[in-house]
Scaffold this motif. Sequence first.
Motif, mmCIF file in Angstrom:
data_model
loop_
_atom_site.group_PDB
_atom_site.id
_atom_site.type_symbol
_atom_site.label_atom_id
_atom_site.label_comp_id
_atom_site.label_asym_id
_atom_site.label_seq_id
_atom_site.Cartn_x
_atom_site.Cartn_y
_atom_site.Cartn_z
ATOM 1 N N GLN A 116 39.318 -22.260 24.015
ATOM 2 C CA GLN A 116 38.400 -21.200 24.455
ATOM 3 C C GLN A 116 38.989 -20.422 25.629
ATOM 4 O O GLN A 116 38.905 -19.188 25.672
ATOM 5 N N ILE A 117 39.591 -21.132 26.584
ATOM 6 C CA ILE A 117 40.151 -20.467 27.764
ATOM 7 C C ILE A 117 41.317 -19.572 27.372
ATOM 8 O O ILE A 117 41.451 -18.443 27.871
ATOM 9 N N LEU A 118 42.158 -20.038 26.475
ATOM 10 C CA LEU A 118 43.271 -19.206 26.013
ATOM 11 C C LEU A 118 42.747 -17.905 25.402
ATOM 12 O O LEU A 118 43.286 -16.821 25.671
ATOM 13 N N ALA A 119 41.698 -18.001 24.597
ATOM 14 C CA ALA A 119 41.145 -16.814 23.943
ATOM 15 C C ALA A 119 40.503 -15.872 24.949
ATOM 16 O O ALA A 119 40.673 -14.646 24.872
ATOM 17 N N LYS A 178 32.819 -30.245 31.567
ATOM 18 C CA LYS A 178 32.902 -29.607 32.882
ATOM 19 C C LYS A 178 33.180 -28.117 32.787
ATOM 20 O O LYS A 178 32.748 -27.336 33.636
ATOM 21 N N GLY A 179 33.892 -27.691 31.774
ATOM 22 C CA GLY A 179 34.310 -26.293 31.671
ATOM 23 C C GLY A 179 35.632 -26.107 32.383
ATOM 24 O O GLY A 179 36.693 -26.342 31.814
ATOM 25 N N PHE A 198 30.417 -15.949 27.531
ATOM 26 C CA PHE A 198 30.778 -16.164 26.121
ATOM 27 C C PHE A 198 29.790 -17.092 25.422
ATOM 28 O O PHE A 198 29.383 -16.843 24.279
ATOM 29 N N ILE A 199 29.376 -18.168 26.100
ATOM 30 C CA ILE A 199 28.524 -19.149 25.427
ATOM 31 C C ILE A 199 27.086 -18.676 25.286
ATOM 32 O O ILE A 199 26.331 -19.214 24.452
ATOM 33 N N VAL A 200 26.675 -17.692 26.080
ATOM 34 C CA VAL A 200 25.305 -17.194 25.948
ATOM 35 C C VAL A 200 25.238 -15.945 25.074
ATOM 36 O O VAL A 200 24.152 -15.451 24.787
#
Length: 278
Positions: free
Chosen positions: A211-214, A247-248, A275-277
């Motif tokens: 997710q962080i890479l994207a 943790k994220g 992103f998650i919301v």
Amino acid sequence: MINYNGTIFPASTNLLYNNRAFLYGDGVFETVKIINNRILFLEDHYFRLMSSMRILRMEIPMNFTMEYFEEQIKLVVNTNNYSDAVRARITVYRNPGGYYLPETNTISFLIHSLPIENKFYSINSNEYEVDLYKDIYVSKQLLSTLKTTNKVINITASIYAKENDLQNCLLLNEDKNVVEAVQGNVFMLMDNKLITPPISEGCLNGIMRKQILAIVKKMDNIEVVEEAISPFDLQKANELFITNVIKGIQPITKYRKKEYKTAFSQKALNLLNDFIVA
């Protein structure tokens, strides 16, 4: 009959005596975060679990669809009356029988869940100091990238961190390159370049890593690369942070005598929450 802590019991009273995940580490697991009864990154977790089971030659039941995976996790969460924010773990293991050579490749699974405090990801402003763990090295091979039930390196590194008043440790591979942290993947910001080790270095194929890479690839003026990180590189970095699904993003504030900023980590975390919301 079995001997459990000095007392003899019938074998049927202890579910572990023939559990292959317990006896041989013959299992894989996924830990998911659930917000308002929604499993974050559901598809990524499901397909990573399926891939891991195939690599370990486990027989995937025909009914083990993504919908079934989601349904079974939510069944436990809802039965426990958890709501806002929950962590759940599904452990899949090969059924009993055999020694190193199993008698069957069929599987069973176990799911448990616990409530967690924060619905959305946040950054703890407390000091977060790390150092290298050099007693045992991570192998640069496929099994290192899976979430198997054999995590002895992570356990001993966690004990080392506690004994030395550290918040975490960075694991190394046999080339002495930084692979990951005990509880997640590691990222390093060096000027306008964000670097994380490639999977070929032996790091976990992390869901939050993906997710962080994207997310960061969409940011202006930031180059995202997957390349080896040496311990010497850590001293030159502007920021270091660790990622995992629960943790994220966890910023590292200190490595030996080097102290780090956290502004980029906070910016990336804000984008993650957006992103998650969405």
